[in-house]
Design an enzyme around this catalytic site. Sequence first.
Site, PDB file in Angstrom:
ATOM      1  N   ASP A 168       0.810  -1.221   0.000  1.00 33.41           N
ATOM      2  CA  ASP A 168       0.000   0.000   0.000  1.00 33.41           C
ATOM      3  C   ASP A 168       0.843   1.270   0.000  1.00 33.41           C
ATOM      4  O   ASP A 168       0.375   2.333   0.415  1.00 33.41           O
ATOM      5  CB  ASP A 168      -0.962   0.030   1.213  1.00 33.41           C
ATOM      6  CG  ASP A 168      -1.950  -1.123   1.175  1.00 33.41           C
ATOM      7  OD1 ASP A 168      -2.208  -1.647   0.081  1.00 33.41           O
ATOM      8  OD2 ASP A 168      -2.453  -1.509   2.246  1.00 33.41           O
ATOM      9  N   GLN A 169       2.098   1.174  -0.446  1.00 31.22           N
ATOM     10  CA  GLN A 169       2.995   2.333  -0.398  1.00 31.22           C
ATOM     11  C   GLN A 169       3.392   2.819  -1.793  1.00 31.22           C
ATOM     12  O   GLN A 169       4.183   3.750  -1.909  1.00 31.22           O
ATOM     13  CB  GLN A 169       4.272   1.991   0.389  1.00 31.22           C
ATOM     14  CG  GLN A 169       4.027   1.566   1.814  1.00 31.22           C
ATOM     15  CD  GLN A 169       3.467   2.692   2.659  1.00 31.22           C
ATOM     16  OE1 GLN A 169       3.909   3.808   2.554  1.00 31.22           O
ATOM     17  NE2 GLN A 169       2.477   2.395   3.465  1.00 31.22           N
TER      18      GLN A 169
END
Lengths: 291, 291, 291, 291
Positions: free
Chosen positions: D235-236
């Site tokens: 999720d980065q």
Amino acid sequence: MSDPKVVRGARTVLLLMCQDRPGIVARVSGFLFEQGANIESVDQHVDRDTGRFFQRIEFTMTDPSRSGLALAGAFEPVAEALGASVEFRDLDRVPRVAVLASKQNHCLVDLLYRARTGDLPAEIALVASNHPDHAEVCRFFEVPFHHVPIVAGDKASQEKQLVELIASHEVDLVVLARYMQILSDWFIDHYPNRIINIHHSLLPSFVGAQPYRQAYDRGVKLVGATAHYVTAELDQGPIIAQDVAPISHRDSLEEIVRKGKDIERLTLARAVRRHLEAKVIAYENRTVVFP
Amino acid sequence: MSDPKVVRGARTVLLLMCQDRPGIVARVSGFLFEQGANIESVDQHVDRDTGRFFQRIEFTMTDPSRSGLALAGAFEPVAEALGASVEFRDLDRVPRVAVLASKQNHCLVDLLYRARTGDLPAEIALVASNHPDHAEVCRFFEVPFHHVPIVAGDKASQEKQLVELIASHEVDLVVLARYMQILSDWFIDHYPNRIINIHHSLLPSFVGAQPYRQAYDRGVKLVGATAHYVTAELDQGPIIAQDVAPISHRDSLEEIVRKGKDIERLTLARAVRRHLEAKVIAYENRTVVFP
Amino acid sequence: MSDPKVVRGARTVLLLMCQDRPGIVARVSGFLFEQGANIESVDQHVDRDTGRFFQRIEFTMTDPSRSGLALAGAFEPVAEALGASVEFRDLDRVPRVAVLASKQNHCLVDLLYRARTGDLPAEIALVASNHPDHAEVCRFFEVPFHHVPIVAGDKASQEKQLVELIASHEVDLVVLARYMQILSDWFIDHYPNRIINIHHSLLPSFVGAQPYRQAYDRGVKLVGATAHYVTAELDQGPIIAQDVAPISHRDSLEEIVRKGKDIERLTLARAVRRHLEAKVIAYENRTVVFP
Amino acid sequence: MSDPKVVRGARTVLLLMCQDRPGIVARVSGFLFEQGANIESVDQHVDRDTGRFFQRIEFTMTDPSRSGLALAGAFEPVAEALGASVEFRDLDRVPRVAVLASKQNHCLVDLLYRARTGDLPAEIALVASNHPDHAEVCRFFEVPFHHVPIVAGDKASQEKQLVELIASHEVDLVVLARYMQILSDWFIDHYPNRIINIHHSLLPSFVGAQPYRQAYDRGVKLVGATAHYVTAELDQGPIIAQDVAPISHRDSLEEIVRKGKDIERLTLARAVRRHLEAKVIAYENRTVVFP
């Protein structure tokens, strides 16, 4: 001949919170009807997870010489029977607001303007700041300004001064209009669910300092603001309002800050209005915000 | 051992419209309490211009073997005393919807998908079109499709067929999912406030044909869609929902159409949901849309 | 020791409009490179319907002692060869703006605040109004205020005074901040694509007077504002920016007006900023608004 | 007689990234002009923090029998002189997309529908899932479906199968349409900036599992979705698109999920479109998304 006008007495709001059970609406509305109150609007909500019931009733008195607040005493047995916590609020008394600000003034000036023009149903009772900058604009809006600096890092005595100032002005609500000091639990405990802060991010993203810098570094495509009640835990209080604006790779940090300011002003004003209209009930870490 | 679950009987909605007067809430909620109904939610509104009062009460029966609809008879004297028009709606019965479409299928497919997946609380009872194109997609979604062409310009007999089809499927609502034929008053009169249309502009801008072309030609910076009840006057019925998307000089007419389609689908689905949840009351040329 | 900073000379914008043909970008960028200009950003657009080409180039001079505007002369042969209309704009000169207002001041105060705080890259050179109300707020913001009343219905002589005032202040842009007088063609012809008006509806909906009243009566679910260049035809000029806010049946006309004011302020400020940053090209009844 | 139509050759995009320096635009546009290319659009951006320059040029060939891609070789010396990384993309070749999904199908069906109807300029080359559920809908859209289960927790061999499948279909982009498995670095390394994921929160809020549950528990007033390139860190990755919808205390977790799904579909489709139109350049943890 002119139309006979309906004379409306003072508008009063009854906020009520209790465990859900059959018959609450009938009981409360029955009470109000018997007491000669006309219900103007009813909003309610049940939190299905906790079984909690929330109600906001706005009413006027058929006999305009009677005060809606005077029903509070007679309502006590009803409240007791329901196990309800209750608040009566006189909507026709203009509430008094204290605004705390630091260096920036975009939220402060926005609130001053809205209060002055009647956009916001409030009187700004005082403005206080740890910086001396806002004296002139407060003079223009005819609002008392108090410079309350933090001397030699002694925040405790500065907060003590703020509490005394606020007390002396009989204030209903404290608004942190980009006040950049972290407040102590001691200060916050004076005003449970009575301090509204604007945080310049879409919480829980980017807590703490420099949320715009964080947003810029992360490369997000939306920038936001969050108005919330202040609790002991930083940036964790019940959220009242949030809003966003689109940004792109073209936006420098300065551009993001500029776009964010518009969102901050609108979001803070919206939250303050809702609170002053007695449309917000906070519980646990959440809010019911009636429309 | 499992938790004792609260058994909720069938959810029923009572929609009520009358002139505002003191005591309505007390009277209606008192009636429901006496009848063993638990109020799940109350929403109401007063139109200050006309003094009209609107109420939506969602309730369940304490005794789940009893039907909420069965209260309709007992409520009649209350309704009469209030001069109220009243509707009881069983929320646990899945409502039946007829969809009319022309060549384009983006709204049609969206509705079929939402109904199939439970996103929309509805059964699509039939799809009818003046074009034959949608047979395959309807077969996939297991929904009856009827091609009802307009033969030799004889619209009247095509509409007659549509009315018969709709009648034979016992439909609660007719949705015009980009149905590009103007319907006669005769057709419309069969379904007062029971036909929802999606118009691909932000009404009252760009009535009539080719609203995207008009929007493009005018150089607007927002493109929108409007879901409304169909009345005799074209594009003039009570508005239920509207939404917009930003456009720019870069958007060709084709791009505007593409962006608009997403707005159409969302706006139509939102309006249909609100109607099916018994949250819309239309009066004069307006709607109350409860949250 | 500090970092060696890149020194940027004055930022200049070249706006160019001509018929599309191969080689424009190469020719213009080649010219700038040869002249020692560094291109900071390029934006361009081709209107496929008309074959028109639009370009905005922002550049600085490698030699900061040279002015970007000085390239205008040398560019003439290029412009002639392309059949292009061209404008050079010095972005580091703060543009001067005249604001016309009537009774309401929400847009006026917003512009004054933004110009003062640097949010808007402008100097408000003067404020003029047909009402005397804004003297005090202009004094606070240290901006000249002129009360130019319409005497005995003689609008022509009032407009003449306005034109003289504006001329004496060497103004780049005229902003109508809810100026409620219809301007004559004579006045408008002085400032082609140099007058920005804020109309309180989503044009082309609700032209003319009282758009909020019209919106309320029609029962729309979105209220909007439109910033546009003023042309001879009322409310028909090229649109620069539009925005909306949701409303509901709960919103009285007063609430709609209040919500609309926030949209007006933001939309007008956005349009004025775009114009002042030389990001808008108007042609026929449309605009190219570079990002 | 019909109008003489301008024949446009194949549209080609040149994406270029290098350190900013004077003369890039002139050099690149000069090259294209000499090669007989007509520039259709230019977009560029300079990241002021890093001095990096980004450019997207869309062009056609004056001689439609020549391919824009064929310029790649001749461009090499220019690219080398600029120290630029360069990509030529043929916009008229329909790109091929692999979609991975788990149980939920709202994003999958949306992509299938958009690709089928031409809304999205793509061919869905295959759909793969660790669940068998999507066979029927893929058959309807005439897209190969592969059930690739995770057997006995052996994710590595499942990923190996996926990589082989994707390779055998000559895919340009992998889309995770709510694929709920965490992918290994080994898998991700096969497709640098070629995997787009939709995360059902406004990142960086609510990373990891159950973001809607987290949003509900936190009491936020906006629910969002984020489309981003997948990188090794969960999720980065660089964000391509984000969008939000308002929610309130009335929304149960189920309602939030339902509202969120619409945002997910739109946000994912928007990001996929931008990628396929060669409008996204990712660098470090950010994206340039040309309009």
